[in-house]
Scaffold this active site. Structure first.
Site, PDB file in Angstrom:
ATOM      1  N   LYS A 164      70.068  28.512-103.201  1.00 52.83           N
ATOM      2  CA  LYS A 164      71.179  27.708-103.745  1.00 52.83           C
ATOM      3  C   LYS A 164      72.493  28.477-103.632  1.00 52.83           C
ATOM      4  O   LYS A 164      72.612  29.599-104.121  1.00 52.83           O
ATOM      5  CB  LYS A 164      70.886  27.374-105.213  1.00 52.83           C
ATOM      6  CG  LYS A 164      72.064  26.764-105.979  1.00 52.83           C
ATOM      7  CD  LYS A 164      71.694  26.403-107.424  1.00 52.83           C
ATOM      8  CE  LYS A 164      72.900  25.966-108.241  1.00 52.83           C
ATOM      9  NZ  LYS A 164      72.561  25.628-109.649  1.00 52.83           N
ATOM     10  N   ASP A 173      80.217  26.588-110.095  1.00 51.65           N
ATOM     11  CA  ASP A 173      79.643  25.396-110.736  1.00 51.65           C
ATOM     12  C   ASP A 173      80.393  25.084-112.032  1.00 51.65           C
ATOM     13  O   ASP A 173      80.130  25.685-113.071  1.00 51.65           O
ATOM     14  CB  ASP A 173      78.152  25.630-111.028  1.00 51.65           C
ATOM     15  CG  ASP A 173      77.501  24.407-111.661  1.00 51.65           C
ATOM     16  OD1 ASP A 173      78.133  23.324-111.673  1.00 51.65           O
ATOM     17  OD2 ASP A 173      76.347  24.535-112.133  1.00 51.65           O
ATOM     18  N   LYS A 193      81.151  21.337-117.644  1.00 47.47           N
ATOM     19  CA  LYS A 193      80.557  22.295-118.577  1.00 47.47           C
ATOM     20  C   LYS A 193      81.555  22.655-119.674  1.00 47.47           C
ATOM     21  O   LYS A 193      82.754  22.583-119.451  1.00 47.47           O
ATOM     22  CB  LYS A 193      80.200  23.594-117.839  1.00 47.47           C
ATOM     23  CG  LYS A 193      79.000  23.527-116.939  1.00 47.47           C
ATOM     24  CD  LYS A 193      78.757  24.878-116.270  1.00 47.47           C
ATOM     25  CE  LYS A 193      77.560  24.853-115.334  1.00 47.47           C
ATOM     26  NZ  LYS A 193      76.279  24.605-115.984  1.00 47.47           N
ATOM     27  N   ASP A 206      76.605  31.258-109.318  1.00 48.22           N
ATOM     28  CA  ASP A 206      75.666  30.175-109.030  1.00 48.22           C
ATOM     29  C   ASP A 206      75.283  30.112-107.544  1.00 48.22           C
ATOM     30  O   ASP A 206      74.527  29.239-107.130  1.00 48.22           O
ATOM     31  CB  ASP A 206      76.264  28.842-109.496  1.00 48.22           C
ATOM     32  CG  ASP A 206      75.204  27.860-109.974  1.00 48.22           C
ATOM     33  OD1 ASP A 206      74.083  28.297-110.282  1.00 48.22           O
ATOM     34  OD2 ASP A 206      75.509  26.651-110.019  1.00 48.22           O
ATOM     35  N   ASP A 258      76.057  18.001-113.286  1.00 52.14           N
ATOM     36  CA  ASP A 258      75.838  19.438-113.456  1.00 52.14           C
ATOM     37  C   ASP A 258      74.440  19.859-112.958  1.00 52.14           C
ATOM     38  O   ASP A 258      74.162  21.049-112.834  1.00 52.14           O
ATOM     39  CB  ASP A 258      76.021  19.812-114.935  1.00 52.14           C
ATOM     40  CG  ASP A 258      76.218  21.304-115.137  1.00 52.14           C
ATOM     41  OD1 ASP A 258      76.399  22.023-114.127  1.00 52.14           O
ATOM     42  OD2 ASP A 258      76.180  21.755-116.297  1.00 52.14           O
ATOM     43  N   GLU A 281      73.345  19.966-110.055  1.00 54.77           N
ATOM     44  CA  GLU A 281      73.741  19.858-108.648  1.00 54.77           C
ATOM     45  C   GLU A 281      72.904  20.756-107.737  1.00 54.77           C
ATOM     46  O   GLU A 281      72.801  20.502-106.545  1.00 54.77           O
ATOM     47  CB  GLU A 281      75.230  20.204-108.503  1.00 54.77           C
ATOM     48  CG  GLU A 281      75.568  21.708-108.400  1.00 54.77           C
ATOM     49  CD  GLU A 281      75.143  22.519-109.620  1.00 54.77           C
ATOM     50  OE1 GLU A 281      75.013  21.933-110.712  1.00 54.77           O
ATOM     51  OE2 GLU A 281      74.933  23.744-109.486  1.00 54.77           O
ATOM     52  N   ARG A 312      69.699  21.279-107.485  1.00 53.11           N
ATOM     53  CA  ARG A 312      68.550  20.570-106.891  1.00 53.11           C
ATOM     54  C   ARG A 312      69.010  19.601-105.808  1.00 53.11           C
ATOM     55  O   ARG A 312      68.277  19.324-104.875  1.00 53.11           O
ATOM     56  CB  ARG A 312      67.739  19.888-108.007  1.00 53.11           C
ATOM     57  CG  ARG A 312      68.498  18.863-108.788  1.00 53.11           C
ATOM     58  CD  ARG A 312      67.847  18.541-110.134  1.00 53.11           C
ATOM     59  NE  ARG A 312      68.162  19.543-111.158  1.00 53.11           N
ATOM     60  CZ  ARG A 312      67.721  19.522-112.417  1.00 53.11           C
ATOM     61  NH1 ARG A 312      66.926  18.547-112.820  1.00 53.11           N
ATOM     62  NH2 ARG A 312      68.051  20.463-113.268  1.00 53.11           N
TER      63      ARG A 312
HETATM   64  N1  BES Z   1      73.948  26.501-112.531  1.00 58.27           N
HETATM   65  C1  BES Z   1      73.389  25.796-113.619  1.00 58.27           C
HETATM   66  C2  BES Z   1      72.241  26.546-114.290  1.00 58.27           C
HETATM   67  C3  BES Z   1      72.600  27.823-114.980  1.00 58.27           C
HETATM   68  C4  BES Z   1      72.902  27.830-116.323  1.00 58.27           C
HETATM   69  C5  BES Z   1      72.561  29.003-114.317  1.00 58.27           C
HETATM   70  C6  BES Z   1      73.198  29.008-116.956  1.00 58.27           C
HETATM   71  C7  BES Z   1      72.852  30.186-114.934  1.00 58.27           C
HETATM   72  C8  BES Z   1      73.167  30.200-116.261  1.00 58.27           C
HETATM   73  C9  BES Z   1      72.853  24.448-113.171  1.00 58.27           C
HETATM   74  O1  BES Z   1      73.521  23.862-112.110  1.00 58.27           O
HETATM   75  C10 BES Z   1      72.978  23.540-114.350  1.00 58.27           C
HETATM   76  O2  BES Z   1      74.070  23.335-114.785  1.00 58.27           O
HETATM   77  N2  BES Z   1      71.847  23.054-114.838  1.00 58.27           N
HETATM   78  C11 BES Z   1      71.841  22.204-115.958  1.00 58.27           C
HETATM   79  C12 BES Z   1      70.851  21.110-115.705  1.00 58.27           C
HETATM   80  C13 BES Z   1      70.899  20.006-116.697  1.00 58.27           C
HETATM   81  C14 BES Z   1      72.198  19.222-116.547  1.00 58.27           C
HETATM   82  C15 BES Z   1      69.723  19.119-116.474  1.00 58.27           C
HETATM   83  C16 BES Z   1      71.436  23.027-117.176  1.00 58.27           C
HETATM   84  O3  BES Z   1      70.573  23.896-117.055  1.00 58.27           O
HETATM   85  O4  BES Z   1      72.007  22.814-118.229  1.00 58.27           O
HETATM   86 ZN    ZN Z   2      74.461  25.198-110.801  1.00 58.34          ZN
HETATM   87 ZN    ZN Z   3      75.235  22.774-112.717  1.00 60.85          ZN
END
Ligand code: BES
Ligand code: ZN
Ligand code: ZN
Length: 498
Positions: free
Chosen positions: A266, A271, A278, A289, A348, A350, A352
């Site tokens: 990824k 992000d 966020k 990210d 968010d 994104e 996947r």
């Molecule tokens: N990049 C984030 C995941 C992340 C969070 C990485 C904290 C490192 C530290 C990812 O893209 C994300 O935002 N995931 C969301 C998914 C949710 C919206 C289903 C998450 O984990 O909150």
């Molecule tokens: Zn992310």
């Molecule tokens: Zn995200």
């Protein structure tokens, strides 16, 4: 930094400082500790007796040597705790503590005495990897208080060992350690200095320097291929997305079975969450990210030099995730390259989305086995903290082999389940699937989403969101990007080639 191995006796080794692993309850009245103790005029026995140094993990004792028994004028004892637990992870940490500590004393040449049993090539490799990792500093943009001191040479010492074997391990360690720090350096770059275009340029540089083939897919090419999932993420940004493809082709083929391992990482260079923005707190961290992509490029950098006998493909889908008038909105439906339609519940989620098309593209390029890496979910930190990296997938043999490779080099992976039942959570009312599976089992439903694109190709997924960034610093490594999984991927690839 120069690295080498030496099998000479301690008094013959010409370095400014010697760093020595010491174990709990070790007495200074025999073996190597005894001769060192004599060389420093009995001071080692004294600090142990005074309970100043008990060789607990992370403890140190530092001496200036007055006598003439050693060429080195400084000796550093590094506590390593229980001798029975002294395996790859601890050996590397010991070496990292040695280089970090001695650099702070402005020492330029170091001899490290790991005192480990086993394969000397591996031990030397592990020591040098740890030593180089210890020296990484994330202070590139400081103009004051920057770590300017450098260590010029590290010698791994094992008296009586085969020096060629030690040297070979040290050289392998240099390649691996430098590639890990390369990954950490990319991961640490601010979003403005590590856009998808800049990442692609860095990948091209690596390909040129070390002899990999490289192909960068631009937006037009992605449109032609129908990568609507990846493009749906990139739409909100002014920076164009890039899909990086690196390939290592061995000159000597081990088998002609057409097997091809693909690493997919990824590469979200920043992000923000997109329209599902966020919260502001800690958002600056989201520059990392793209660590999955950086890990793929760093691993390919090492593989190109280590030259295993199997081909390896590296695929890194790179994009920003930003809100704008053009951005994908919650509720929108994207069509992935495979034809699958995806309802975007949360912009968010994104990672996947970009991985979906990248995994499909790896398959199109002939991948018969896929390992993807991603800072994919916050949920993985809730489940496993910063200790274990989550591993999930469809092929138990692949997962077992990967976890075993991790053990070999001292990195920890923990398998989470991925039963078909979890796929229910990503059913959409209006499209084939949706990109969020609700509150429950967030790391697993993210993997269930990816599984829809890996299909029946043996596949494993690593969620490195909890382990790719370290805070705070420890004696053996700085705060910041850890370079997690590079070592294990290399070991996995080499073990597959054996
Ligand atoms: N990049 C984030 C995941 C992340 C969070 C990485 C904290 C490192 C530290 C990812 O893209 C994300 O935002 N995931 C969301 C998914 C949710 C919206 C289903 C998450 O984990 O909150
Ligand atoms: Zn992310
Ligand atoms: Zn995200």
């Amino acid at each position: 930094m120069k690295v080498s191995g030496s099998s000479k006796a301690l008094d013959k080794i010409d370095v400014q400082a010697l760093a020595v692993a010491v174990f709990k309850d070790e007495k200074p009245n025999s073996g190597l500790l005894k001769s060192l103790d004599q060389a420093v005029g009995g001071l080692i026995a004294e600090v142990i007796k005074a309970e100043e140094f008990a060789a607990k993990e992370g403890e140190t004792a530092y001496f200036h040597v007055a006598g003439k028994d050693l060429k080195a004028r400084r000796v550093l004892l590094i506590g390593c705790g229980d001798a029975s637990a002294y395996k790859a992870a601890k050996i590397a940490q010991m070496a990292g503590s040695a280089t970090r500590f001695l650099r702070s004393k402005n020492v330029k040449s170091i001899g490290i005495i790991p005192r480990a049993d086993g394969d000397n090539e591996k031990i030397a490799q592990t020591v040098v990897v740890g030593a180089i990792m210890g020296l990484f500093e994330p202070d590139k943009y400081r103009t004051k208080d920057k770590e300017k001191r450098e260590i010029d040479s590290v010698i791994v010492i094992a008296e009586g060992a085969d020096e060629k074997v030690l040297g070979r391990g040290a050289e392998r360690g240099r390649i691996i350690g430098e590639s890990i720090n390369f990954t950490r350096d990319l991961a640490n770059e601010p979003g403005a200095y590590m856009t998808p275009t800049i990442m692609a340029d860095r990948a091209k540089q690596v390909a040129k320097e070390f002899g990999l083939s490289v192909d960068i897919l631009d937006q037009r090419k992605m449109e032609k291929l129908g990568m609507g999932s990846l493009l749906g993420v990139a739409r909100g940004s002014d920076e164009p997305p890039k899909l990086i493809v690196l390939k290592y082709q061995p000159s000597k083929f081990r088998s002609s079975k057409g097997e091809l391992l693909a690493l997919v990482g990824k590469g979200i260079t920043f992000d923000s969450g997109g329209i599902s923005l966020k919260p502001g707190e800690n958002m600056e961290l989201m520059k990392y990210d793209m660590t999955g992509a950086a890990t793929v490029i760093g691993t390919m950098r090492a593989i190109a030099q280590l030259k295993p006998s199997i081909p390896v493909l590296g695929v890194a889908p790179c994009s920003e995730n930003l809100p704008s008038g053009k951005a994908t909105k919650p509720g929108d439906v994207l069509k992935a390259m495979t034809g699958k339609t995806i309802e975007v519940i949360n912009t968010d989620a994104e990672g996947r989305l970009v991985l979906a098309d990248a995994i499909a593209y790896a398959k199109k390029l002939g991948a018969t086995k896929i390992i993807d890496l991603a800072t994919l979910t916050g949920a993985v930190s809730i489940a496993l903290g910063d200790v274990h990296t989550a591993i999930l997938g469809t092929d138990q043999e692949l997962i077992d082999q990967f976890i075993a490779a991790g053990k070999e080099v001292g990195e920890r992976f923990w398998q989470l389940p991925l039963d078909d039942d979890y796929t229910k959570q990503i059913r959409s009312d209006i499209a084939d699937i949706k990109n969020v599976g609700g509150k429950k089992a967030g790391t697993i439903t993210a993997a269930a989403f990816l599984k829809e694109f890996a299909e029946d190709t043996p596949w494993a997924h690593l969620d490195i969101a909890g382990t790719a960034w370290a805070d705070p610093a420890t004696p053996y490594r700085s705060k910041g990007p850890t370079g997690v999984a590079v070592r294990t991927l290399i070991e996995f690839i080499e073990s597959s080639a054996r």
